[in-house]
Design a protein around this motif. Sequence first.
Motif, mmCIF file in Angstrom:
data_model
loop_
_atom_site.group_PDB
_atom_site.id
_atom_site.type_symbol
_atom_site.label_atom_id
_atom_site.label_comp_id
_atom_site.label_asym_id
_atom_site.label_seq_id
_atom_site.Cartn_x
_atom_site.Cartn_y
_atom_site.Cartn_z
ATOM 1 N N UNK A 93 0.839 -1.210 0.000
ATOM 2 C CA UNK A 93 0.000 0.000 0.000
ATOM 3 C C UNK A 93 0.869 1.254 0.000
ATOM 4 N N UNK A 94 1.918 1.268 0.838
ATOM 5 C CA UNK A 94 2.817 2.429 0.861
ATOM 6 C C UNK A 94 3.443 2.633 -0.521
ATOM 7 N N UNK A 95 3.818 1.519 -1.161
ATOM 8 C CA UNK A 95 4.436 1.615 -2.494
ATOM 9 C C UNK A 95 3.443 2.244 -3.472
ATOM 10 N N UNK A 96 2.208 1.758 -3.454
ATOM 11 C CA UNK A 96 1.211 2.267 -4.416
ATOM 12 C C UNK A 96 0.868 3.728 -4.141
ATOM 13 N N UNK A 97 0.623 4.046 -2.870
ATOM 14 C CA UNK A 97 0.224 5.425 -2.548
ATOM 15 C C UNK A 97 1.401 6.393 -2.744
ATOM 16 N N UNK A 98 2.629 5.854 -2.599
ATOM 17 C CA UNK A 98 3.791 6.745 -2.625
ATOM 18 C C UNK A 98 4.553 6.736 -3.944
ATOM 19 N N UNK A 102 10.138 10.362 -3.068
ATOM 20 C CA UNK A 102 11.481 9.905 -2.711
ATOM 21 C C UNK A 102 11.472 9.372 -1.270
ATOM 22 N N UNK A 103 10.972 8.175 -1.128
ATOM 23 C CA UNK A 103 10.944 7.575 0.227
ATOM 24 C C UNK A 103 11.473 6.139 0.146
ATOM 25 N N UNK A 104 12.192 5.772 1.176
ATOM 26 C CA UNK A 104 12.721 4.395 1.237
ATOM 27 C C UNK A 104 11.803 3.561 2.136
ATOM 28 N N UNK A 105 11.369 2.425 1.617
ATOM 29 C CA UNK A 105 10.393 1.596 2.341
ATOM 30 C C UNK A 105 10.936 0.182 2.473
ATOM 31 N N UNK A 106 10.685 -0.470 3.583
ATOM 32 C CA UNK A 106 11.054 -1.897 3.661
ATOM 33 C C UNK A 106 10.224 -2.640 4.708
ATOM 34 N N UNK A 118 19.384 -6.556 7.543
ATOM 35 C CA UNK A 118 20.408 -5.714 8.183
ATOM 36 C C UNK A 118 21.125 -4.857 7.141
ATOM 37 N N UNK A 119 21.411 -5.470 5.978
ATOM 38 C CA UNK A 119 22.084 -4.730 4.904
ATOM 39 C C UNK A 119 21.237 -3.546 4.446
ATOM 40 N N UNK A 120 19.941 -3.828 4.270
ATOM 41 C CA UNK A 120 19.046 -2.801 3.737
ATOM 42 C C UNK A 120 18.894 -1.636 4.726
ATOM 43 N N UNK A 121 18.954 -1.978 6.002
ATOM 44 C CA UNK A 121 18.777 -0.932 7.016
ATOM 45 C C UNK A 121 19.976 0.014 7.091
ATOM 46 N N UNK A 129 8.058 -1.472 7.954
ATOM 47 C CA UNK A 129 6.871 -2.226 8.375
ATOM 48 C C UNK A 129 7.389 -3.554 8.937
ATOM 49 N N UNK A 130 7.157 -3.796 10.217
ATOM 50 C CA UNK A 130 7.821 -4.935 10.853
ATOM 51 C C UNK A 130 6.904 -5.686 11.796
ATOM 52 N N UNK A 131 7.234 -6.963 11.995
ATOM 53 C CA UNK A 131 6.593 -7.710 13.082
ATOM 54 C C UNK A 131 7.449 -7.491 14.337
ATOM 55 N N UNK A 132 6.830 -7.522 15.534
ATOM 56 C CA UNK A 132 7.561 -7.095 16.728
ATOM 57 C C UNK A 132 8.815 -7.917 17.046
#
Length: 479
Positions: A93-98, A102-106, A118-121, A129-132
């Motif tokens: 949804x973030x990808x579609x709406x955005x 220029x935003x980085x999403x993962x 870890x590499x991407x961060x 968007x993460x599970x706890x």
Amino acid sequence: MSFALLGLIDALLRNLQALKYQTPTPVQTKAIPAVLGGKDVMAAAQTGTGKTAGFALPLLQRLVQSGPPVASNRVRVLVLVPTRELAEQVLQSFVEYGQGLDVRLMTAYGGVSINPQMMKLRKGVDVLVATPGRLLDLHRQNAVRFDQVQTLVLDEADRMLDLGFSRELDAVFAALPAQRQTLLFSATFTDDIRTMAASILRSPVNISVSQPNATASKIKQWVVTVDKKDKPELFLHLVAENKWDHALVFVKTREGVEYLAAMMEREGYAVDTIHGDKPQPARLRALERFKSGNVRLLVATDVAARGLDIDDLPLVINVDLPIVAQDYVHRIGRTGRAGASGVAVSLVCADEAPQLAAIEALIQQTLPREEEPGFEAEHRVPQTSATRQIIKKPKKPKKPKVLQAASGAAVPGQKPRQQGAGNKRNANGRVAAAGKGTGSSRAKPSATQKPGGKPAGKPGSGPRKPVGKGRSAPGKRPA
Ligand code: AMP
């Protein structure tokens, strides 16, 4: 009301136009201005109400309009979700709406290797968007730091507590900056959720777009009573008889999911499964195949109940009722989304009367019941009602004193057995008095219209049609 009037920027409005969103849903109308204004939000929004856009759109806008760029191993918006599937869906949804921003999403969740995450961060991300559990793993290994977090979103907060994430959530809350915006979305509002909300939200804007525990009003629901051992066969029969062509099917156990899927596959249906024993890539693949229509029946445990957004899903079938009544709301919320109509059918056996009563109390309606000719329950399902009462536990039908002769012919003088009560069904779902092989012809009128416009249990519908190659399901295995 239009999205432009809510104060959204042109880039977002263009993306909404491309997605053919014309008017904001009620939760969006209330949430978007509040989130844009930096307020905390507590939203009781029914599933399928458009709540993801309710937080994603204004948060994307705040990200592009304000704040320093994200630093290495930092996150600006943290969205916590209960399941991997929901994580992927919210990210989508973030990808579609955005688009074009220029935003980085993962996403970050367990069950897959932590190293690529870890590499991407390392470069930092605007929206994580993460599970706890996985988030805390990453935090403990210093792969993610929280000092730049400006907004925390808890999506499906009730589900996170149901899944036992309460300690992980407390640990995350303790590690986040005190000065932040917090948005809490939950389909249901239990005391635990209210306690959590009171401790993490500051003067929140309260949004409730419908009765918190209600099911989407456009979903037509009914129950078919049946003996437990006959559920797989009844399911197969109903799918064939009603030509149910695209359905999400819920079963209690992982083994039950695989069993039902294998049975349907043998009958020539395009089926896939989602449950906790399946590796994540296989679960996502199954979902994609179902969404694209390559798979027509997706059989799942409750892991799939929340968050999955499948366009135009007309039908949810509960082969087993969920243990937790609130999961019923989430399961059937997979249909009837964004105002569309949908159908939810539950196969219910006598053991499940307490669950049925709890569900009816939660949704405050007594679900209409049907019996499928030839599959009438020998162990009758006690009457239940929206007052959570099990009104009456009917007595089991009395066993005939004199057994039928081996030939199947009734013993003279003995009252004939009621059809469907203990009669054997052949592989095609036909009821046959032992040794006779005759089809059931008892059909009861029903006003309930099923998908495709076919009335259930049409009067005079006669013997049931054969379905597929005709393998009978073993009676003992759970569905
Ligand atoms: P959600 O409750 O966020 O999972 O959204 C449910 C579905 O509604 C998704 O398929 C969205 O794409 C769709 N949706 C959300 N907002 C709107 C809108 N304003 N107009 C049309 N569809 C929408």
